[in-house]
Scaffold this active site. Sequence first.
Site, PDB file in Angstrom:
ATOM      1  N   ASP A 169      -2.001  -3.835  -4.115  1.00 30.03           N
ATOM      2  CA  ASP A 169      -3.081  -4.661  -3.574  1.00 30.03           C
ATOM      3  C   ASP A 169      -2.581  -5.650  -2.507  1.00 30.03           C
ATOM      4  O   ASP A 169      -1.644  -6.406  -2.732  1.00 30.03           O
ATOM      5  CB  ASP A 169      -3.693  -5.435  -4.747  1.00 30.03           C
ATOM      6  CG  ASP A 169      -4.958  -6.197  -4.400  1.00 30.03           C
ATOM      7  OD1 ASP A 169      -5.215  -6.425  -3.213  1.00 30.03           O
ATOM      8  OD2 ASP A 169      -5.685  -6.564  -5.339  1.00 30.03           O
ATOM      9  N   SER A 174      -8.099  -5.257   0.202  1.00 31.21           N
ATOM     10  CA  SER A 174      -8.580  -4.723  -1.064  1.00 31.21           C
ATOM     11  C   SER A 174     -10.024  -4.219  -0.918  1.00 31.21           C
ATOM     12  O   SER A 174     -10.318  -3.439  -0.021  1.00 31.21           O
ATOM     13  CB  SER A 174      -8.453  -5.804  -2.147  1.00 31.21           C
ATOM     14  OG  SER A 174      -8.603  -5.270  -3.428  1.00 31.21           O
TER      15      SER A 174
END
Length: 287
Positions: free
Chosen positions: A165, A42
């Site tokens: 993510d 991320s």
Amino acid sequence: MNEKKKTGLVVEGGGMKCAYNAGILDAFLDQGITFDYCIGVSGGAGNVASFMAGQKGRNLRFFTDHIHSPGYFGIKSLLKTGNLFGLQYIYGELTNSTGKDPLDFAAIMRNPARYEVVATNALTGEAAYFAKEDMKQDDYRPIMASSAIPAACRPVEIGGIPYYDGGISDAIPVRRALEEGCDRLVVILSKQRDYVRKPQGMRLLYSRLCRKYPKIIEAIDQRHLTYLTNQREVFDLEKAGKAFIFAPSEPVRVGTYSMDEETERKLYDLGLKDFSAQQDVLQQFMR
């Protein structure tokens, strides 16, 4: 003669909490500390890119200067792109070679270290790993995918497959780093050591917004347990002498969606402070 140990760097995500690892990564650049393998998740994946490129200070600007742009985060971005975080703005418009704050992609490719980012396959809910060779100049979709928070962002499509993510499926990818041949790891966490992830709130919202991807909903439901497994793996490696951990030494007053320049600078400074406090021990670990 002893064979040189392969040292890996593992950088956790955490949205705006990643200002902490930005500080540590800049300290690494100052001290000429390098790694054989780097993997980020991320926001940590984006920070590792600047580190790989040798661009000190670039990550800090993304937590301080650029957050004031309406394209970075907020309702305007959501209405325009469907993303609360403006992934295309952050990793496209700003980051491209013609952008306001370009990433030196050629330097990343010259860097001898392997570089991977973690994303989550929206169809299977499982972790996927992209190498720097999967990126191209001005095409940083793997990093966008790694940062696409479900419900807050749309999935990012790569090769016809939607991704979200990476923190959902492999928030602290130490196992991946070991599988890729690392003998020892330096791990940067974005939360304090005693952090306990609770079951995800707002289930009605994310289950509705992600209804096309039932495996993602399942993964989010189990995320607190997956994260606990990640933590145990990291701390077990530390006990075995195979991992050196950086984690915030003071309470983190920054949330995933925080957009306060002053607190972001303080968190970056905490990264610098924690590095300084542990620098000698780190050097011993990496001998």
